[in-house]
Design an enzyme around this catalytic site. Structure first.
Site, mmCIF file in Angstrom:
data_model
loop_
_atom_site.group_PDB
_atom_site.id
_atom_site.type_symbol
_atom_site.label_atom_id
_atom_site.label_comp_id
_atom_site.label_asym_id
_atom_site.label_seq_id
_atom_site.Cartn_x
_atom_site.Cartn_y
_atom_site.Cartn_z
ATOM 1 N N HIS A 1 8.128 102.190 71.737
ATOM 2 C CA HIS A 1 8.204 100.722 71.745
ATOM 3 C C HIS A 1 7.437 100.218 70.525
ATOM 4 C CE1 HIS A 1 7.777 96.516 72.924
ATOM 5 N NE2 HIS A 1 8.769 96.727 73.779
ATOM 6 N N HIS B 1 16.600 99.222 71.202
ATOM 7 C CA HIS B 1 15.747 98.124 71.679
ATOM 8 C C HIS B 1 15.104 97.389 70.506
ATOM 9 C CE1 HIS B 1 13.795 96.073 75.008
ATOM 10 N NE2 HIS B 1 12.664 96.150 74.332
ATOM 11 N N MET C 1 7.536 100.264 84.571
ATOM 12 C CA MET C 1 7.935 99.137 85.412
ATOM 13 C C MET C 1 6.689 98.370 85.855
ATOM 14 S SD MET C 1 10.287 98.716 88.670
ATOM 15 C CE MET C 1 9.870 97.558 89.963
ATOM 16 N N CYS D 1 14.101 91.141 86.554
ATOM 17 C CA CYS D 1 14.591 92.526 86.577
ATOM 18 C C CYS D 1 15.739 92.804 85.604
ATOM 19 C CB CYS D 1 15.059 92.913 87.978
ATOM 20 S SG CYS D 1 14.050 92.248 89.309
ATOM 21 N N CYS E 1 15.580 94.805 82.095
ATOM 22 C CA CYS E 1 15.519 96.271 82.021
ATOM 23 C C CYS E 1 16.668 96.960 82.761
ATOM 24 C CB CYS E 1 14.197 96.774 82.600
ATOM 25 S SG CYS E 1 12.795 96.309 81.580
ATOM 26 N N HIS E 2 17.073 96.386 83.909
ATOM 27 C CA HIS E 2 18.069 97.086 84.740
ATOM 28 C C HIS E 2 19.489 96.590 84.500
ATOM 29 C CE1 HIS E 2 14.892 99.096 87.050
ATOM 30 N NE2 HIS E 2 14.249 97.946 86.983
HETATM 31 FE FE1 DHE Z 1 10.295 91.927 74.615
HETATM 32 C C1 DHE Z 1 10.616 91.837 71.186
HETATM 33 C C2 DHE Z 1 13.575 92.780 74.885
HETATM 34 C C3 DHE Z 1 9.799 92.597 77.941
HETATM 35 C C4 DHE Z 1 7.274 90.390 74.449
HETATM 36 N N1 DHE Z 1 11.805 92.267 73.278
HETATM 37 C C5 DHE Z 1 11.717 92.210 71.905
HETATM 38 C C6 DHE Z 1 12.997 92.569 71.335
HETATM 39 C C7 DHE Z 1 13.837 92.819 72.387
HETATM 40 C C8 DHE Z 1 13.090 92.634 73.607
HETATM 41 C C9 DHE Z 1 15.295 93.226 72.309
HETATM 42 C C10 DHE Z 1 13.319 92.645 69.847
HETATM 43 C C11 DHE Z 1 13.737 91.298 69.316
HETATM 44 C C12 DHE Z 1 14.008 91.337 67.808
HETATM 45 O O1 DHE Z 1 13.217 91.910 67.058
HETATM 46 O O2 DHE Z 1 15.029 90.771 67.371
HETATM 47 N N2 DHE Z 1 11.475 92.624 76.147
HETATM 48 C C13 DHE Z 1 12.793 92.876 76.037
HETATM 49 C C14 DHE Z 1 13.318 93.303 77.323
HETATM 50 O O3 DHE Z 1 14.522 93.536 77.596
HETATM 51 C C15 DHE Z 1 12.165 93.518 78.222
HETATM 52 C C16 DHE Z 1 11.886 95.021 78.318
HETATM 53 C C17 DHE Z 1 12.366 93.071 79.651
HETATM 54 C C18 DHE Z 1 12.746 91.630 79.813
HETATM 55 O O4 DHE Z 1 13.189 91.274 80.914
HETATM 56 O O5 DHE Z 1 12.601 90.833 78.892
HETATM 57 C C19 DHE Z 1 11.044 92.842 77.425
HETATM 58 N N3 DHE Z 1 8.765 91.582 75.961
HETATM 59 C C20 DHE Z 1 8.771 91.935 77.262
HETATM 60 C C21 DHE Z 1 7.548 91.520 77.922
HETATM 61 O O6 DHE Z 1 7.252 91.697 79.137
HETATM 62 C C22 DHE Z 1 6.698 90.850 76.894
HETATM 63 C C23 DHE Z 1 5.406 91.640 76.677
HETATM 64 C C24 DHE Z 1 6.328 89.416 77.286
HETATM 65 C C25 DHE Z 1 7.540 88.559 77.523
HETATM 66 O O7 DHE Z 1 7.793 87.707 76.703
HETATM 67 O O8 DHE Z 1 8.224 88.775 78.516
HETATM 68 C C26 DHE Z 1 7.608 90.922 75.676
HETATM 69 N N4 DHE Z 1 9.144 91.261 73.082
HETATM 70 C C27 DHE Z 1 7.955 90.601 73.241
HETATM 71 C C28 DHE Z 1 7.463 90.186 71.937
HETATM 72 C C29 DHE Z 1 8.410 90.628 70.988
HETATM 73 C C30 DHE Z 1 9.459 91.281 71.743
HETATM 74 C C31 DHE Z 1 6.155 89.439 71.674
HETATM 75 C C32 DHE Z 1 8.361 90.439 69.462
HETATM 76 C C33 DHE Z 1 7.451 91.444 68.825
HETATM 77 C C34 DHE Z 1 7.361 91.264 67.317
HETATM 78 O O9 DHE Z 1 6.238 91.383 66.792
HETATM 79 O O10 DHE Z 1 8.390 91.043 66.677
#
Ligand code: DHE
Length: 546
Positions: free
Chosen positions: A375, A333, A93, A50, A53-54
């Protein structure tokens, strides 16, 4: 009536009807009992599922504030909170209960935990960071030249819930190695030369993998925070592979490391004042990071404060850093470069905006209104015959892709405007990533957060010039209860890879599609493919091609 208004827009009517019966509107109710052991267990679940996001302090960011005071104000009791956690919301969510990620007991525990004040999150001493630093292969013992001829077309694939990264040869499609990286790696990035691939886990552990080795493996690791999402390296001429930087969610900070060994060099807090109200925000977390192409600096997006920091790393070895702080918009983000790599476009996701930063003049270039909860991942760049260079983002909160003109010099009439809205089929949003490649005529979009299981397993393929839907690709039926997530092209753009995202106990696959015929060309499968999420082609990642 009051309660209905409260949830309007948050829940679909079916879920809403189910929830109506469960609310208790007393603002005076005491929090439900919870033991010390339960508190500890719940803190861990909250942190894992959680806090992203929160927020660790539960003050809200991408998700609403979950302080006891706020829950009380909204009239939410244990049962109502349980329903949210079980069903999720169309706003993005996840449906933790329905997906089977959290059990009924865990959901009840979380619901009770949230009605108590959050326990103070721990700080991490510099001493502890230094203690966690391990070099497995010293620089002088590393190979002197690449041991695999295809290494630039390797893919790093995150196997999220098993704490590993798979290195797959993009040319032969063979597994080259599996590296233990630790809990829930979030993203991978490469160094400027492409030789090193870096992972960052939700637990704040950074790992560097040497891709020149016959069997690429981790050569160093360090844990620099408790919660992190971003990592990048110094890419400017003269600084290639020299430094790495980790963006932490908790403690809110960034940490600079030696690029080859990950030796910790320095760190700085990012707690700051909101750019607009000028009130203090302790939990001002670092979201995306990119390395500037104009000078030796990184672009750091300070989520809650709504500021973009341009961190000059040229004097780090003299104990000095310079930061240009640009007021932008709250809840920054993810984001990516425009085609020229001068402008960085980043989602202010809870404000439905894309912020554009000019990294040459170091200033805010524009703020563009887009749809609900943009996103982009890193977005998708298209050189369009009419609009010139454009950059596209999808949305979690609605079924449209927005494409923005990015060339103020030669196409000023389109610059920083949405020039094209592309409609995705079906109801609701849930798109996480869009992707293209300069050699492909297609724009791809996934839908893993849509509540409809059919859309969750689909990839939508658009002609990137006419913006027409060409084909919907579906994960084969033999993979049950899975989602299609994250698209990535190979080095020359002739194929693209999709992750089949299932549960930890379920081996799935990476699907490889021919980028011309859109036919499924290969299923990379095996017992080792579990919970694949992000995939990063070495060449495309090192050159910022998307
Ligand atoms: Fe991500 C990128 C944060 C949930 C997979 N994710 C990012 C980035 C951030 C971020 C800040 C950019 C990084 C950068 O470019 O320097 N993501 C978060 C969260 O805070 C969030 C919403 C909730 C959490 O608790 O993490 C979250 N993200 C997810 C998922 O549920 C995903 C689908 C699977 C997982 O790993 O948890 C997911 N996020 C990804 C991926 C990228 C990403 C694969 C990179 C994408 C790219 O092509 O660069």
């Amino acid at each position: 009536m009051k309660v209905k208004k409260l949830f309007k827009g948050l829940l679909s009517s079916a879920i809403l009807t189910g929830l109506m019966a469960t609310f208790v509107q007393s603002a005076k109710a005491e929090p439900p009992p919870i033991t010390k052991e339960e508190m500890e267990k719940a803190s861990k679940i909250y942190f894992d599922r959680c806090a992203g996001c929160h927020g660790m302090l539960r003050k809200g960011a991408t998700g609403p504030a979950l302080t006891p005071e706020n829950l009380k104000k909204r009239g939410l009791n244990t049962e109502a909170i349980e329903s949210f956690i079980y069903y999720g919301t169309p706003g993005g969510m996840p449906d933790w209960g329905r997906q089977g990620v959290l059990s009924k007991e865990e959901i009840n525990l979380l619901a009770r935990f949230l009605q108590h004040e959050p326990p103070p999150p721990p700080l991490l001493s510099w001493e502890k960071i230094k203690e966690s630093w391990k070099v497995y292969v010293p620089v002088e013992e590393r190979v002197k030249k690449p041991q695999n001829k295809n290494w630039r077309n390797f893919f790093g694939v995150i196997l999220r819930d098993v704490g590993k990264v798979a290195i797959i040869d993009g040319t032969t499609k063979k597994l080259v190695s599996i590296v233990d990286t630790g809990f829930a790696v979030h993203i991978l990035r490469t160094s400027a030369s492409g030789r090193y691939m870096y992972s960052i886990g939700r637990d704040g552990k950074a790992t560097v993998i040497d891709l020149w080795m016959k069997k690429p493996s981790k050569v160093a690791e360090i844990k620099v925070c408790y919660d992190a999402r971003s990592i990048d390296t110094s890419k400017y001429k003269g600084y290639e592979d020299k430094y790495a930087v980790v963006g932490c969610y908790w403690p809110p900070s960034f940490v600079i490391l030696d690029g080859e060994t990950l030796k910790p060099i320095t760190r700085h807090a990012t707690s700051d004042y909101y750019y607009d109200t000028k009130d203090f925000v302790r939990e001002a977390r670092v979201a995306s990071i990119v390395a500037s192409h104009y000078d030796p600096s990184w672009v750091l997006n300070i989520k809650e404060a709504g500021q973009v920091w341009l961190v000059d790393y040229s004097k780090v070895d003299k104990g000095s850093i310079k930061i240009d702080m640009i007021d932008a918009e709250r809840y920054l983000h993810d984001g990516g470069w425009d085609l020229s790599k001068r402008y960085f476009l980043v989602a202010a996701n809870m404000r439905n905006k894309i912020v554009v930063i000019d990294t040459k003049d170091k200033e805010l270039e524009a703020i563009v209104e887009v749809g609900t909860k943009p996103h982009p991942g890193r977005g998708a760049n298209i050189s369009h015959p009419k609009y010139g260079p454009i950059w596209c983002t999808g949305h979690i909160g609605e079924n449209r892709i927005a494409c923005i003109g990015t060339d103020p010099k030669n196409h000023p009439q389109y610059a920083w405007k949405v020039v094209k809205w592309i409609k995705l089929p079906g109801e609701g949003g849930g798109n996480l990533f869009v992707k293209t490649h300069p050699n492909s005529k297609y724009l791809l979009a996934d839908r893993p957060l849509n509540p409809n299981p059919d859309l969750q397993r689909s990839i939508f393929v658009y002609d990137k010039y006419s913006f027409k839907l060409v084909k919907t690709l579906k994960i084969p039926e033999k993979y049950k209860k899975v989602r299609a997530v994250h698209e990535e092209f190979n080095k020359d753009g002739t194929e693209f890879w999709i992750s089949v995202w299932g549960k930890k106990n379920q081996p799935t696959a990476i699907l490889v599609y021919d980028a011309k015929t859109l036919k499924l060309k290969k299923e990379i499968s095996g017992d080792w493919i579990r919970t694949p999420t992000g995939k990063f082609n070495v060449y495309n990642t090192m050159k910022d091609i998307y």
